[in-house]
Design a protein around this motif. Structure first.
Motif, PDB file in Angstrom:
ATOM      1  N   GLY A  32       0.835  -1.212   0.000  1.00  0.00           N
ATOM      2  CA  GLY A  32       0.000   0.000   0.000  1.00  0.00           C
ATOM      3  C   GLY A  32       0.866   1.256   0.000  1.00  0.00           C
ATOM      4  N   VAL A  33       1.887   1.281   0.887  1.00  0.00           N
ATOM      5  CA  VAL A  33       2.788   2.440   0.947  1.00  0.00           C
ATOM      6  C   VAL A  33       3.487   2.589  -0.405  1.00  0.00           C
ATOM      7  N   ASP A  34       3.887   1.445  -0.946  1.00  0.00           N
ATOM      8  CA  ASP A  34       4.555   1.435  -2.249  1.00  0.00           C
ATOM      9  C   ASP A  34       3.663   2.069  -3.329  1.00  0.00           C
ATOM     10  N   ASP A  35       2.409   1.646  -3.368  1.00  0.00           N
ATOM     11  CA  ASP A  35       1.465   2.184  -4.370  1.00  0.00           C
ATOM     12  C   ASP A  35       1.273   3.679  -4.176  1.00  0.00           C
ATOM     13  N   GLY A  39       2.207   6.774  -6.771  1.00  0.00           N
ATOM     14  CA  GLY A  39       1.111   7.610  -7.242  1.00  0.00           C
ATOM     15  C   GLY A  39      -0.084   6.831  -7.773  1.00  0.00           C
ATOM     16  N   ASP A  40      -0.078   5.503  -7.565  1.00  0.00           N
ATOM     17  CA  ASP A  40      -1.211   4.697  -8.053  1.00  0.00           C
ATOM     18  C   ASP A  40      -2.297   4.673  -6.963  1.00  0.00           C
ATOM     19  N   LEU A  41      -3.080   5.737  -6.905  1.00  0.00           N
ATOM     20  CA  LEU A  41      -4.018   5.889  -5.785  1.00  0.00           C
ATOM     21  C   LEU A  41      -5.175   4.902  -5.828  1.00  0.00           C
ATOM     22  N   LEU A 104      -4.676   7.727   3.312  1.00  0.00           N
ATOM     23  CA  LEU A 104      -5.893   7.856   2.502  1.00  0.00           C
ATOM     24  C   LEU A 104      -6.576   9.200   2.738  1.00  0.00           C
ATOM     25  N   VAL A 105      -6.633   9.590   4.009  1.00  0.00           N
ATOM     26  CA  VAL A 105      -7.371  10.806   4.365  1.00  0.00           C
ATOM     27  C   VAL A 105      -6.524  12.062   4.134  1.00  0.00           C
ATOM     28  N   GLU A 106      -5.271  12.015   4.561  1.00  0.00           N
ATOM     29  CA  GLU A 106      -4.477  13.251   4.590  1.00  0.00           C
ATOM     30  C   GLU A 106      -3.649  13.500   3.329  1.00  0.00           C
TER      31      GLU A 106
END
Lengths: 214, 347
Positions: A32-35, A39-41, A104-106
């Motif tokens: 997830g951190v990697d994505d 920039g692959d949100l 996700l939020v910030e």
């Protein structure tokens, strides 16, 4: 008595499921951190949903195991330790999920050129969590080998600390504004917290394993 | 009338069930590894089987020490032994039924002028001393083997728990069998020469001797003791001497069961003699002292920490004090029964 065998088999599977969820959660966290960094949100959001589901599953299984252990008064000698262990393991996946939810939020704005440092920090957290899951499996199956895994936990956790320190220095050495620096530091801290949670589990396991082998 | 005379033995049986069943299932129930109902049922069945099937050996030795030849005498011997156990327990002194009954029999011998066979007495007392020592030795051996095997073939924590639960029940059943076989002599041994039961033959297949019928009644008294009074003892026995894990409890019960079995098995003794080895004395021993011996054995293995060495002194004192007290009480009681109540206490 056949019920007791069936129960034992079920509980063993449940505990394995729980540990699988924690281990998978650590891998998903790192991906997830990697994505996010690449920039692959869209994929990042998928990862977040996956870790959320894993965390829920881990919670459900943990509660089921706890209630079964008490209802049938199983392992009276080590019940407290097992429950403490499961709860501490749950903290690892909770911390990982919460950290992804912060991303996700910030949506922190990364400083170009530091991507590798962020990745390494997340990988260290993943390795620490993986090693502690191995140690926990060993606690159930072969307590004498717990220490073989614990030293890896401590190693990766220390590496993570060093990386977090290096990353924070680089953030504060950069020429972005202070608010952004503080925001990013907060994320470095949160990723490192996953390793810290795993280290807490390792500390408990070190004692539990001694108790089981004495 | 017979039942009245047997009542003192039945009381001894009841008290044995109430107290000594905890030596077999106490830790298992105390640590909640086995439910009381399961423990009580298994214990009762196997105590009775042990008493009926294997009770003759130890009882024969007591018979050689002194054959009480009148029902009134047997009644008073058992009652005095029971009274000794009760009084010494009330005074918080360590006491064993085995030692009380031996003292009581000697009391009858003295009163009736019958000779006490010194060699039998020496054999009995030596066995008492050997009992806790042997239990300690067995416990150390079994625990060492257990540790070696469990470190070589590790088992999942939950499976280990399940296996230990099963183990506690199986070993508990063996312990109960040995308790019945070894200790029924304390309860009913003195009635063997005087009980008027005839041998019964069941469907021409097997015979049920008078002694076995007597032991069956005694076994039932023990099981009533287990069901009515042993629960509290079992629930408090858990960590009284040293805190035991369920695995250690398993070793303790196994060691105690083996020792009691050794001192009651005629087959084993005959097998040893058949192979040119010395026979094992078949003597009623104290299951509590076997347990204490086994626990101390484990304590020694663990480096001797937390052992209360005073307990050893108390056991040794019990070997002397209990028989002497029981002997004196029996002598006085027989005197009263004969001279005040004009009952026949000997022939």
């Amino acid at each position: 008595m056949p019920t007791l065998f069936k129960q034992t088999k079920e509980l063993t599977t449940q505990i394995d499921d729980f540990l699988d969820a924690i281990s998978e959660g650590a891998l998903v966290f790192q991906k997830g951190v990697d994505d996010y960094l690449s920039g692959d949100l869209e994929r990042f959001e998928q990862r977040y949903r996956t870790i959320e589901a894993l965390e829920n599953r881990a919670d459900d299984v943990r509660r089921a195991v706890e209630s079964q252990l008490y209802r049938h008064s199983l392992i009276p000698e080590s019940r407290g330790d097992v429950l403490g262990l499961l709860e501490a393991m749950d903290d690892v996946i909770n911390t990982a999920k919460n950290t992804l939810s912060l991303f996700l939020v910030e949506r922190p704005e990364m400083i170009p050129g530091l991507t590798e440092e962020w990745r390494d920090l997340a990988i260290a957290a993943m390795h620490t969590s993986e090693a502690v899951v191995m140690a926990a499996r060993a606690f159930f199956r072969d307590p004498r080998s717990v220490n073989d895994h614990l030293h890896k936990v401590y190693f990766h956790e220390k590496e993570g600390d060093k990386m977090a320190m290096g990353l924070k220095r680089k953030i504060f050495d950069s020429d972005v504004d202070l608010a952004r620096k503080i925001h990013l530091r907060y994320f470095a801290l949160n990723i490192d917290r996953v390793s810290d949670a795993a280290e807490d589990v390792a500390d408990r396991l070190a004692i539990y394993a001694i108790k089981r082998t004495v | 009338m017979l039942l009245f005379f047997l009542s003192s033995g039945l009381f001894l049986g009841w008290s044995l069930g109430a107290n000594d069943a905890a030596n077999v299932f106490g830790t298992a129930v105390g640590t909640r590894m086995v439910r009381f109902a399961t423990a009580a049922a298994v214990c009762s069945v196997f105590v009775i089987v042990g008493a009926v099937v294997g009770g003759a050996g130890a009882s024969h030795t007591l018979g050689k020490l002194g054959a009480v030849n009148a029902l009134g005498g047997a009644f008073m011997v058992a009652l005095s032994a029971g009274f000794t156990v009760y009084t010494m327990t009330r005074m918080s002194l360590p006491v064993s039924t085995s030692q009380a009954i031996v003292g009581a029999i000697i009391g009858w011998n003295l009163f009736s002028g019958s000779p006490t066979d010194a060699s039998v007495l020496i054999k009995i007392v030596t066995t008492w001393v050997a009992c806790p020592l042997l239990a300690a030795g067995f416990a150390m051996f079994f625990y060492t083997v257990f540790i070696r095997v469990s470190s070589r073939f590790p088992v999942h924590l939950l499976w280990e728990d399940t296996l230990v639960r099963w183990g506690l029940i199986v070993v508990g059943a063996f312990g109960a069998y040995s308790l019945g076989a070894n200790n029924i002599a304390n309860v009913m041994g003195v009635f063997v020469p005087v009980a008027p039961f005839e041998t019964l033959t069941v469907a021409g297949l097997f015979s049920f001797t008078g002694t076995q019928q007597l032991f069956l009644i005694g076994g039932i008294a023990i099981s009533i003791g287990i069901f009515t009074y042993s629960r509290r003892v079992m629930e408090t026995v858990g960590g009284s001497l040293m805190k035991l894990t369920p695995q250690m409890a398993l070793i303790v019960v196994l060691s105690q069961a083996v020792v009691l079995y050794l001192f009651s098995s005629q087959e084993l003794s005959a097998w040893l003699v058949g192979h040119g080895l010395p026979s094992i004395p078949l003597v009623p021993v104290s299951s509590s002292q076997a347990v204490i011996g086994a626990v101390l054995g484990l304590g020694v293995l663990k480096g001797g920490r937390g052992i209360r060495f005073r307990v050893l002194g108390e056991i040794a004192a019990g070997w002397v004090v209990t028989p002497v007290v029981a002997c004196v009480i029996t002598f006085i009681a027989l005197f009263f029964l004969q001279n005040v109540f004009s009952m026949q206490v000997m022939q």
